[in-house]
Design an enzyme around this catalytic site. Structure first.
Site, PDB file in Angstrom:
ATOM      1  N   GLU A   1      29.753 -30.326  36.375  1.00  0.00           N
ATOM      2  CA  GLU A   1      29.903 -31.744  36.039  1.00  0.00           C
ATOM      3  C   GLU A   1      31.225 -31.935  35.287  1.00  0.00           C
ATOM      4  O   GLU A   1      31.361 -32.752  34.407  1.00  0.00           O
ATOM      5  CB  GLU A   1      28.715 -32.279  35.203  1.00  0.00           C
TER       6      GLU A   1
ATOM      7  N   ASP B   1      34.158 -34.382  31.330  1.00  0.00           N
ATOM      8  CA  ASP B   1      32.868 -33.691  31.504  1.00  0.00           C
ATOM      9  C   ASP B   1      31.731 -34.680  31.243  1.00  0.00           C
ATOM     10  O   ASP B   1      31.755 -35.426  30.257  1.00  0.00           O
ATOM     11  CB  ASP B   1      32.796 -32.517  30.504  1.00  0.00           C
TER      12      ASP B   1
HETATM   13  N1  LIG Z   1      22.469 -32.135  40.092  1.00  0.00           N
HETATM   14  C1  LIG Z   1      23.463 -31.286  39.917  1.00  0.00           C
HETATM   15  N2  LIG Z   1      23.592 -30.661  38.742  1.00  0.00           N
HETATM   16  C2  LIG Z   1      24.589 -29.822  38.533  1.00  0.00           C
HETATM   17  C3  LIG Z   1      25.537 -29.565  39.532  1.00  0.00           C
HETATM   18  N3  LIG Z   1      26.450 -28.672  39.031  1.00  0.00           N
HETATM   19  C4  LIG Z   1      26.053 -28.363  37.777  1.00  0.00           C
HETATM   20  N4  LIG Z   1      24.925 -29.069  37.437  1.00  0.00           N
HETATM   21  C5  LIG Z   1      24.178 -29.052  36.231  1.00  0.00           C
HETATM   22  O1  LIG Z   1      24.932 -29.614  35.158  1.00  0.00           O
HETATM   23  C6  LIG Z   1      24.382 -29.093  33.959  1.00  0.00           C
HETATM   24  C7  LIG Z   1      25.490 -28.798  32.993  1.00  0.00           C
HETATM   25  O2  LIG Z   1      24.854 -28.410  31.804  1.00  0.00           O
HETATM   26  P1  LIG Z   1      25.653 -28.019  30.520  1.00  0.00           P
HETATM   27  O3  LIG Z   1      26.808 -27.140  30.865  1.00  0.00           O
HETATM   28  O4  LIG Z   1      24.663 -27.475  29.528  1.00  0.00           O
HETATM   29  O5  LIG Z   1      26.255 -29.334  29.963  1.00  0.00           O
HETATM   30  P2  LIG Z   1      25.587 -30.711  29.629  1.00  0.00           P
HETATM   31  O6  LIG Z   1      24.124 -30.666  29.778  1.00  0.00           O
HETATM   32  O7  LIG Z   1      26.293 -31.765  30.418  1.00  0.00           O
HETATM   33  O8  LIG Z   1      25.943 -30.824  28.129  1.00  0.00           O
HETATM   34  P3  LIG Z   1      27.329 -31.238  27.515  1.00  0.00           P
HETATM   35  O9  LIG Z   1      28.388 -30.931  28.535  1.00  0.00           O
HETATM   36  O10 LIG Z   1      27.467 -30.398  26.307  1.00  0.00           O
HETATM   37  O11 LIG Z   1      27.241 -32.688  27.253  1.00  0.00           O
HETATM   38  C8  LIG Z   1      23.543 -27.869  34.341  1.00  0.00           C
HETATM   39  O12 LIG Z   1      22.171 -28.164  34.187  1.00  0.00           O
HETATM   40  C9  LIG Z   1      23.850 -27.664  35.811  1.00  0.00           C
HETATM   41  O13 LIG Z   1      22.727 -27.163  36.516  1.00  0.00           O
HETATM   42  C10 LIG Z   1      25.381 -30.226  40.756  1.00  0.00           C
HETATM   43  O14 LIG Z   1      26.160 -30.073  41.696  1.00  0.00           O
HETATM   44  N5  LIG Z   1      24.345 -31.080  40.901  1.00  0.00           N
END
Ligand SMILES: Nc1nc2c(ncn2[C@@H]2O[C@H](COP(=O)(O)OP(=O)(O)OP(=O)(O)O)[C@@H](O)[C@H]2O)c(=O)[nH]1
Length: 323
Positions: free
Chosen positions: A243, A200
């Site tokens: 992610e 992740d």
């Molecule tokens: N640009 C982009 N962002 C994405 C995509 N899929 C998910 N996200 C973003 O990835 C972020 C994941 O956030 P969180 O689940 O809070 O996790 P994090 O910010 O990585 O925090 P930790 O995992 O705890 O380190 C969210 O803001 C989603 O909007 C994508 O396809 N493109």
């Protein structure tokens, strides 16, 4: 009765008297009639054989009518020979009348058929038609080939779309889960080692918030590329959430999997610090190995829990599940 007696009475004056019984005249008449008779018997046989051999012949009844007409003509000639010595003039007359009737019938039908026969395509027209047909056939075969190639291309595209994540071009969630199920079954049956990684990206929300969603997308794509480069051809990687990634490592024990996980983690860190176009990005990784009592759910859950430990213990690190 009287009629039949007269009919079969050959005692009329024989034709030979008219020819004065001269040998040269007799030879000419008898020779000519004999040759004509032979030819007029052979022609109907040839026509009948033709009609029987060719079931696609148009107006085949006309050929048979011709055969009958020529046969009767031949019969009058044989009577011509007989009448030189015996006077069967009634029979000769009857055969001549029948020849006349069938000749008239043939002539009428021939005139009736003439317009249709004239309108039939000639040899040159048929040849031109055949050439056009062959050309059309070639064009059809070529367009069939093009169509088949297009269908193959589209099918491959559809198959790819059904199994691939659009953004990163890694396997999608459904496909990586399907492969995990297969690999678990294989590991179970063959007793082979199988490790998996749950991976992740760290603080990805902050990347999106600071640099925008498009920059976040670029970071995701670039991370996916980096992960792929570190893996063997026999390994599988799929994007299972925003992610979050799942890596399957067939025939790999947990210590080798941890070495690989650290390599991946370092490569990502390195790549984002080297490339100013991509926001700095790190990953936390949970690694676990399949054990005999596992099912799909327990294996994934353990990898998730291990990833959670990596997240809770500072991120940008690799954790392995306890033995
Ligand atoms: N640009 C982009 N962002 C994405 C995509 N899929 C998910 N996200 C973003 O990835 C972020 C994941 O956030 P969180 O689940 O809070 O996790 P994090 O910010 O990585 O925090 P930790 O995992 O705890 O380190 C969210 O803001 C989603 O909007 C994508 O396809 N493109």
């Amino acid at each position: 009765m009287n009629f039949f007696n007269e009919l079969l009475n050959g005692d009329f004056m024989p034709h030979g008297h008219c020819l004065l019984w001269r040998t040269d005249l007799l030879l000419l008449h008898v020779g000519g009639d004999t040759l004509t008779f032979i030819a007029y018997m052979l022609i109907p046989i040839a026509l009948i054989r033709l009609v029987r051999a060719r079931d696609d012949l148009r107006f085949d009844w006309m050929f048979l009518l011709f055969a009958g007409f020529i046969f009767f003509c031949g019969a009058t000639h044989i009577l011509g020979i007989i009448n030189v010595w015996h006077g069967y003039y009634y029979i000769h007359g009857i055969i001549k009348s029948m020849t006349g009737i069938i000749s008239i019938l043939t002539a009428i039908l021939l005139w009736y058929l003439l317009p249709q026969a004239i309108s039939l395509p000639g040899k040159r027209a048929m040849e031109a038609k055949i050439v056009a047909l062959m050309r059309a056939e070639h064009e059809l075969a070529a367009s069939n080939q093009r169509l088949e190639a297009e269908v193959k291309k589209r099918t491959a595209q559809l198959e790819k779309m059904a199994t691939t994540d659009e953004l990163t071009e890694l396997l999608n969630r459904r496909e990586i889960m399907r492969l995990l199920e297969l690999e678990v079954a294989r590991a179970d049956r063959q007793g082979a080692a199988l490790s998996i990684m749950m991976l992740d990206l760290d603080h990805f929300k902050a990347i999106n918030d600071s640099y925008g969603h498009q920059a976040g997308d670029r970071a995701l794509k670039s991370a996916a590329e980096t992960f792929k480069q570190q893996l063997r051809k026999t390994d599988f990687i799929g994007r299972i959430g925003g992610e979050e990634f799942l890596v399957l490592l067939p025939d790999t024990n947990i210590s080798s999997a941890c070495v690989l996980a650290n390599r991946i983690r370092q490569a990502l860190e390195q790549q984002t610090t080297d490339n100013s176009a991509i926001p700095t990005c790190t990953a936390s990784i949970g690694v676990t190995q399949y054990i005999a009592s596992d099912d799909l759910h327990s294996l994934i859950q353990r990898a998730d829990e291990t990833l959670y430990q990596a997240k809770s213990n500072g991120r940008n690190c690799v954790y392995q599940s306890p033995d």
